[in-house]
Write a protein that holds these residues in place. Structure first.
Motif, mmCIF file in Angstrom:
data_model
loop_
_atom_site.group_PDB
_atom_site.id
_atom_site.type_symbol
_atom_site.label_atom_id
_atom_site.label_comp_id
_atom_site.label_asym_id
_atom_site.label_seq_id
_atom_site.Cartn_x
_atom_site.Cartn_y
_atom_site.Cartn_z
ATOM 1 N N SER A 173 5.545 8.675 -13.630
ATOM 2 C CA SER A 173 6.838 9.120 -14.162
ATOM 3 C C SER A 173 7.622 9.864 -13.094
ATOM 4 O O SER A 173 7.070 10.672 -12.349
ATOM 5 N N ASN A 174 8.908 9.597 -13.026
ATOM 6 C CA ASN A 174 9.841 10.239 -12.094
ATOM 7 C C ASN A 174 9.507 10.001 -10.625
ATOM 8 O O ASN A 174 9.980 10.730 -9.755
ATOM 9 N N ALA A 175 8.705 8.998 -10.332
ATOM 10 C CA ALA A 175 8.363 8.694 -8.939
ATOM 11 C C ALA A 175 9.607 8.250 -8.168
ATOM 12 O O ALA A 175 10.526 7.649 -8.729
ATOM 13 N N VAL A 176 9.613 8.572 -6.899
ATOM 14 C CA VAL A 176 10.594 8.031 -5.959
ATOM 15 C C VAL A 176 9.759 7.366 -4.873
ATOM 16 O O VAL A 176 8.930 8.024 -4.238
ATOM 17 N N PHE A 177 9.944 6.077 -4.702
ATOM 18 C CA PHE A 177 9.134 5.337 -3.753
ATOM 19 C C PHE A 177 9.489 5.730 -2.322
ATOM 20 O O PHE A 177 10.660 5.889 -1.987
ATOM 21 N N PRO A 178 8.467 5.885 -1.463
ATOM 22 C CA PRO A 178 8.707 6.305 -0.086
ATOM 23 C C PRO A 178 9.220 5.174 0.808
ATOM 24 O O PRO A 178 9.116 3.988 0.464
ATOM 25 N N GLU A 179 9.758 5.568 1.934
ATOM 26 C CA GLU A 179 10.209 4.641 2.969
ATOM 27 C C GLU A 179 9.080 3.653 3.287
ATOM 28 O O GLU A 179 7.918 4.038 3.396
ATOM 29 N N GLY A 180 9.434 2.374 3.408
ATOM 30 C CA GLY A 180 8.443 1.342 3.709
ATOM 31 C C GLY A 180 7.833 0.698 2.478
ATOM 32 O O GLY A 180 7.064 -0.260 2.595
ATOM 33 N N SER A 181 8.182 1.200 1.282
ATOM 34 C CA SER A 181 7.679 0.587 0.049
ATOM 35 C C SER A 181 8.229 -0.827 -0.074
ATOM 36 O O SER A 181 9.411 -1.083 0.194
ATOM 37 N N LEU A 182 7.362 -1.738 -0.477
ATOM 38 C CA LEU A 182 7.752 -3.119 -0.733
ATOM 39 C C LEU A 182 7.227 -3.487 -2.108
ATOM 40 O O LEU A 182 6.031 -3.374 -2.380
ATOM 41 N N ILE A 183 8.135 -3.883 -2.978
ATOM 42 C CA ILE A 183 7.777 -4.277 -4.335
ATOM 43 C C ILE A 183 8.274 -5.705 -4.531
ATOM 44 O O ILE A 183 9.442 -6.004 -4.288
ATOM 45 N N VAL A 184 7.360 -6.566 -4.938
ATOM 46 C CA VAL A 184 7.668 -7.987 -5.076
ATOM 47 C C VAL A 184 7.419 -8.413 -6.511
ATOM 48 O O VAL A 184 6.308 -8.286 -7.023
ATOM 49 N N HIS A 200 18.810 -2.878 -13.472
ATOM 50 C CA HIS A 200 17.760 -1.978 -12.992
ATOM 51 C C HIS A 200 18.121 -0.502 -13.148
ATOM 52 O O HIS A 200 17.269 0.353 -12.945
ATOM 53 N N SER A 201 19.360 -0.218 -13.514
ATOM 54 C CA SER A 201 19.777 1.169 -13.738
ATOM 55 C C SER A 201 19.698 1.578 -15.207
ATOM 56 O O SER A 201 20.033 2.709 -15.550
ATOM 57 N N GLN A 202 19.268 0.678 -16.068
ATOM 58 C CA GLN A 202 19.206 1.004 -17.497
ATOM 59 C C GLN A 202 18.253 2.175 -17.745
ATOM 60 O O GLN A 202 17.400 2.482 -16.920
ATOM 61 N N SER A 203 18.416 2.815 -18.873
ATOM 62 C CA SER A 203 17.572 3.972 -19.195
ATOM 63 C C SER A 203 16.107 3.576 -19.157
ATOM 64 O O SER A 203 15.743 2.449 -19.492
ATOM 65 N N GLY A 204 15.291 4.499 -18.716
ATOM 66 C CA GLY A 204 13.860 4.250 -18.627
ATOM 67 C C GLY A 204 13.413 3.704 -17.282
ATOM 68 O O GLY A 204 12.225 3.475 -17.066
ATOM 69 N N ASN A 205 14.360 3.517 -16.358
ATOM 70 C CA ASN A 205 13.954 3.024 -15.038
ATOM 71 C C ASN A 205 13.358 4.160 -14.224
ATOM 72 O O ASN A 205 13.682 5.322 -14.419
ATOM 73 N N ILE A 206 12.449 3.813 -13.327
ATOM 74 C CA ILE A 206 11.855 4.772 -12.396
ATOM 75 C C ILE A 206 12.167 4.239 -11.004
ATOM 76 O O ILE A 206 11.553 3.263 -10.554
ATOM 77 N N ASP A 207 13.145 4.828 -10.341
ATOM 78 C CA ASP A 207 13.595 4.368 -9.018
ATOM 79 C C ASP A 207 13.858 2.861 -9.054
ATOM 80 O O ASP A 207 13.412 2.108 -8.207
ATOM 81 N N TYR A 208 14.602 2.430 -10.078
ATOM 82 C CA TYR A 208 14.996 1.049 -10.373
ATOM 83 C C TYR A 208 13.888 0.199 -10.999
ATOM 84 O O TYR A 208 14.143 -0.937 -11.381
ATOM 85 N N SER A 224 0.817 -1.224 0.000
ATOM 86 C CA SER A 224 0.000 0.000 0.000
ATOM 87 C C SER A 224 0.846 1.269 0.000
ATOM 88 O O SER A 224 0.431 2.283 -0.557
ATOM 89 N N ILE A 225 2.032 1.211 0.574
ATOM 90 C CA ILE A 225 2.912 2.393 0.578
ATOM 91 C C ILE A 225 3.467 2.627 -0.825
ATOM 92 O O ILE A 225 3.418 3.738 -1.349
ATOM 93 N N ALA A 226 3.986 1.583 -1.440
ATOM 94 C CA ALA A 226 4.529 1.701 -2.800
ATOM 95 C C ALA A 226 3.436 2.050 -3.800
ATOM 96 O O ALA A 226 3.674 2.789 -4.760
ATOM 97 N N ALA A 227 2.226 1.547 -3.568
ATOM 98 C CA ALA A 227 1.110 1.782 -4.489
ATOM 99 C C ALA A 227 0.723 3.259 -4.566
ATOM 100 O O ALA A 227 0.051 3.665 -5.523
ATOM 101 N N THR A 228 1.177 4.071 -3.608
ATOM 102 C CA THR A 228 0.910 5.516 -3.695
ATOM 103 C C THR A 228 1.638 6.137 -4.879
ATOM 104 O O THR A 228 1.337 7.271 -5.254
ATOM 105 N N LYS A 229 2.578 5.407 -5.462
ATOM 106 C CA LYS A 229 3.325 5.904 -6.629
ATOM 107 C C LYS A 229 2.835 5.268 -7.928
ATOM 108 O O LYS A 229 3.520 5.319 -8.948
ATOM 109 N N LEU A 230 1.634 4.684 -7.878
ATOM 110 C CA LEU A 230 0.997 4.156 -9.080
ATOM 111 C C LEU A 230 -0.133 5.097 -9.475
ATOM 112 O O LEU A 230 -0.806 5.660 -8.620
ATOM 113 N N ASP A 231 -0.345 5.248 -10.784
ATOM 114 C CA ASP A 231 -1.463 6.085 -11.232
ATOM 115 C C ASP A 231 -2.755 5.267 -11.214
ATOM 116 O O ASP A 231 -2.760 4.104 -10.787
ATOM 117 N N SER A 232 -3.833 5.852 -11.686
ATOM 118 C CA SER A 232 -5.146 5.178 -11.625
ATOM 119 C C SER A 232 -5.198 3.911 -12.476
ATOM 120 O O SER A 232 -6.026 3.039 -12.240
#
Length: 169
Positions: free
Chosen positions: A86-97, A153-161, A72-80
């Motif tokens: 674009s250009n999102a930086v995921f907040p502290e506590g984000s978990l992406i699996v 994960h650092s290749q061009s087009g990445n958004i906070d990896y 739910s924390i990481a999902a705050t950086k997803l659109d509808s």
């Protein structure tokens, strides 16, 4: 002279005994990441869909299918539409699996990113990287700080990896 063969046998036995690869217990951080990845409740899948996606051309993973979900924390950086803003930086506590499937029904590995900037295993951007097989064995320990992952994960087009928008627009 009689004792030399016996000493040689004992010496060889000791070398074999102590040089055999021992099973290492899973590190507590890797176990925590695994446990967090096991529970998919309150997660949002990329593009709001749990459909299996084929491995992308830019993937370094061996498994042919994947699903990616965000807590739910990481999902705050997803659109509808469930894409990463674009250009999102995921907040502290984000978990992406990223669930990596060996076939259409079996998860073989979890690739996990957890944002915890003060964690001992966090990289320079604050991510703790987990790469753990579904049987709880570690493919790459979190203590490597994403060393085997960051280059892709650092290749061009990445958004906070994250590369989901690039390969699954």
């Amino acid at each position: 002279m009689k004792h030399k063969p016996i000493l040689l046998i004992i010496f060889i036995f000791c070398i074999l005994l102590f040089s055999c690869k021992k099973d290492k217990a899973i590190d507590s951080t890797d176990l925590e990441l695994y446990d967090m990845s096991e529970n998919s409740a309150n997660f949002t899948y990329y593009k709001n869909s749990s459909i299996l996606l084929p491995k992308s051309s830019g993937s370094g993973h061996g498994q042919p299918f994947l699903k990616t979900r965000f807590n739910s924390i990481a999902a705050t950086k997803l659109d509808s539409t469930g894409k990463i803003i674009s250009n999102a930086v995921f907040p502290e506590g984000s978990l992406i699996v990223k669930e990596l499937f060996d076939d259409s029904t079996h998860i073989g590995r979890y690739a996990i990113l957890y944002k915890s900037t003060s964690h001992k295993n966090a990289d320079a951007k604050g991510w703790v990287w987990g790469y753990i097989n579904s049987d709880k064995t570690v493919a790459s320990p979190s203590s490597n700080k994403g060393g085997s992952c960051i280059s892709c994960h650092s290749q061009s087009g990445n958004i906070d990896y994250m590369l989901m928008n690039k390969y699954f627009p």
